[in-house]
Design a protein around this motif. Sequence first.
Motif, mmCIF file in Angstrom:
data_model
loop_
_atom_site.group_PDB
_atom_site.id
_atom_site.type_symbol
_atom_site.label_atom_id
_atom_site.label_comp_id
_atom_site.label_asym_id
_atom_site.label_seq_id
_atom_site.Cartn_x
_atom_site.Cartn_y
_atom_site.Cartn_z
ATOM 1 N N GLU A 28 0.791 -1.076 0.024
ATOM 2 C CA GLU A 28 -0.070 0.156 -0.036
ATOM 3 C C GLU A 28 1.046 1.339 -0.026
ATOM 4 O O GLU A 28 0.645 2.249 -0.733
ATOM 5 N N GLU A 29 1.972 1.238 0.832
ATOM 6 C CA GLU A 29 2.946 2.361 0.711
ATOM 7 C C GLU A 29 3.572 2.477 -0.456
ATOM 8 O O GLU A 29 3.744 3.781 -0.982
ATOM 9 N N ALA A 30 4.014 1.328 -1.230
ATOM 10 C CA ALA A 30 4.568 1.337 -2.381
ATOM 11 C C ALA A 30 3.728 1.954 -3.313
ATOM 12 O O ALA A 30 3.949 2.843 -4.303
ATOM 13 N N ASP A 31 2.232 1.507 -3.367
ATOM 14 C CA ASP A 31 1.236 1.940 -4.357
ATOM 15 C C ASP A 31 1.133 3.476 -4.035
ATOM 16 O O ASP A 31 1.054 4.294 -5.231
ATOM 17 N N ALA A 32 1.068 3.846 -2.902
ATOM 18 C CA ALA A 32 0.617 5.300 -2.610
ATOM 19 C C ALA A 32 1.865 6.162 -3.049
ATOM 20 O O ALA A 32 1.894 7.140 -3.760
ATOM 21 N N GLU A 33 3.072 5.570 -2.790
ATOM 22 C CA GLU A 33 4.298 6.364 -3.211
ATOM 23 C C GLU A 33 4.487 6.462 -4.675
ATOM 24 O O GLU A 33 4.803 7.386 -5.528
ATOM 25 N N ALA A 34 4.240 5.341 -5.378
ATOM 26 C CA ALA A 34 4.187 5.020 -6.906
ATOM 27 C C ALA A 34 3.107 6.113 -7.239
ATOM 28 O O ALA A 34 3.332 6.988 -8.368
ATOM 29 N N ASP A 35 1.944 6.155 -6.849
ATOM 30 C CA ASP A 35 0.928 7.277 -7.313
ATOM 31 C C ASP A 35 1.144 8.544 -7.275
ATOM 32 O O ASP A 35 1.183 9.490 -7.984
ATOM 33 N N GLU A 36 2.239 8.935 -6.096
ATOM 34 C CA GLU A 36 2.666 10.120 -5.882
ATOM 35 C C GLU A 36 3.725 10.481 -6.858
ATOM 36 O O GLU A 36 3.680 11.730 -7.315
ATOM 37 N N ILE A 37 4.737 9.554 -6.981
ATOM 38 C CA ILE A 37 5.638 9.770 -8.318
ATOM 39 C C ILE A 37 5.040 9.991 -9.429
ATOM 40 O O ILE A 37 5.535 10.877 -10.435
ATOM 41 N N ILE A 38 3.774 9.175 -9.857
ATOM 42 C CA ILE A 38 3.274 9.136 -10.993
ATOM 43 C C ILE A 38 2.749 10.871 -11.196
ATOM 44 O O ILE A 38 2.814 11.412 -12.188
ATOM 45 N N GLU A 39 1.931 11.215 -10.237
ATOM 46 C CA GLU A 39 1.196 12.588 -10.226
ATOM 47 C C GLU A 39 2.158 13.708 -10.323
ATOM 48 O O GLU A 39 2.069 14.588 -11.093
ATOM 49 N N GLU A 40 3.514 13.499 -9.476
ATOM 50 C CA GLU A 40 4.240 14.365 -9.893
ATOM 51 C C GLU A 40 5.128 14.480 -11.151
ATOM 52 O O GLU A 40 5.236 15.642 -11.784
ATOM 53 N N ALA A 41 5.058 13.169 -11.738
ATOM 54 C CA ALA A 41 5.860 13.092 -13.001
ATOM 55 C C ALA A 41 4.748 13.816 -13.972
ATOM 56 O O ALA A 41 5.208 14.508 -15.126
ATOM 57 N N GLU A 42 3.413 13.444 -13.975
ATOM 58 C CA GLU A 42 2.366 14.185 -14.885
ATOM 59 C C GLU A 42 2.460 15.768 -14.690
ATOM 60 O O GLU A 42 2.236 16.396 -15.497
ATOM 61 N N ALA A 43 2.718 16.105 -13.382
ATOM 62 C CA ALA A 43 2.645 17.466 -13.162
ATOM 63 C C ALA A 43 3.969 18.127 -13.854
ATOM 64 O O ALA A 43 3.779 19.229 -14.483
ATOM 65 N N ASP A 44 4.962 17.432 -13.592
ATOM 66 C CA ASP A 44 5.965 17.884 -14.351
ATOM 67 C C ASP A 44 6.074 17.957 -15.886
ATOM 68 O O ASP A 44 6.420 18.832 -16.527
#
Length: 193
Positions: A23-39
């Motif tokens: 779950e932490e990994a999924d949340a971290e992956a989601d956060e990384i994906i969101e940041e990457a999409e925002a970037d």
Amino acid sequence: MTLDTVVEDIREQARARAEEIREEADAEADEIIEEAEADAEEIRTEILDDAERQIEQEREQRMSSAKLEAKQSRLEARRDVLQSVRDDVEAEIESLSDDERRELTGALLDAAAAEVDDGATVEVYGRAEDQELLESLAAEYDGFEYAGEFDCLGGVVVESTESRVRIKNTFDSILEEVWEDNLREISDMLFEQ
């Protein structure tokens, strides 16, 4: 507690910990994906803005260049028209009637004679086609004689040998002076806007 129960508890804890890590990994992956999409969106926006600025800059440069070319073309056309008008004036001067040419040349010779010392030897030059006229007019003044041709539309060039005075009273020099003095007015008349 039996060993099976302990093993089962450890397995359960391990599963729970694994689920928690997932779950932490999924949340971290989601956060990384969101940041990457925002970037990526920010980069895309910057690229689009840069492209729009470049397009606008190129458009302005082309417009500026086109305006400059148009202005140069207008100026060149105006110069051509002014030169054509001047050529027409020169042609009119060249085709003066004999009486008009005699009257004007005589007036120019009178004006030149007034600037030369009395009794001086004076050479008169003029257009080759006006030789007879110049010889006739020069004979009316003491010490004046026709000395040869001068490349001009008409009129006289007078040289006093004693005082080294040279007076250029040609139709060309008068036309040049009148042309320069009235060029703006001529241009305004031809190119009223």
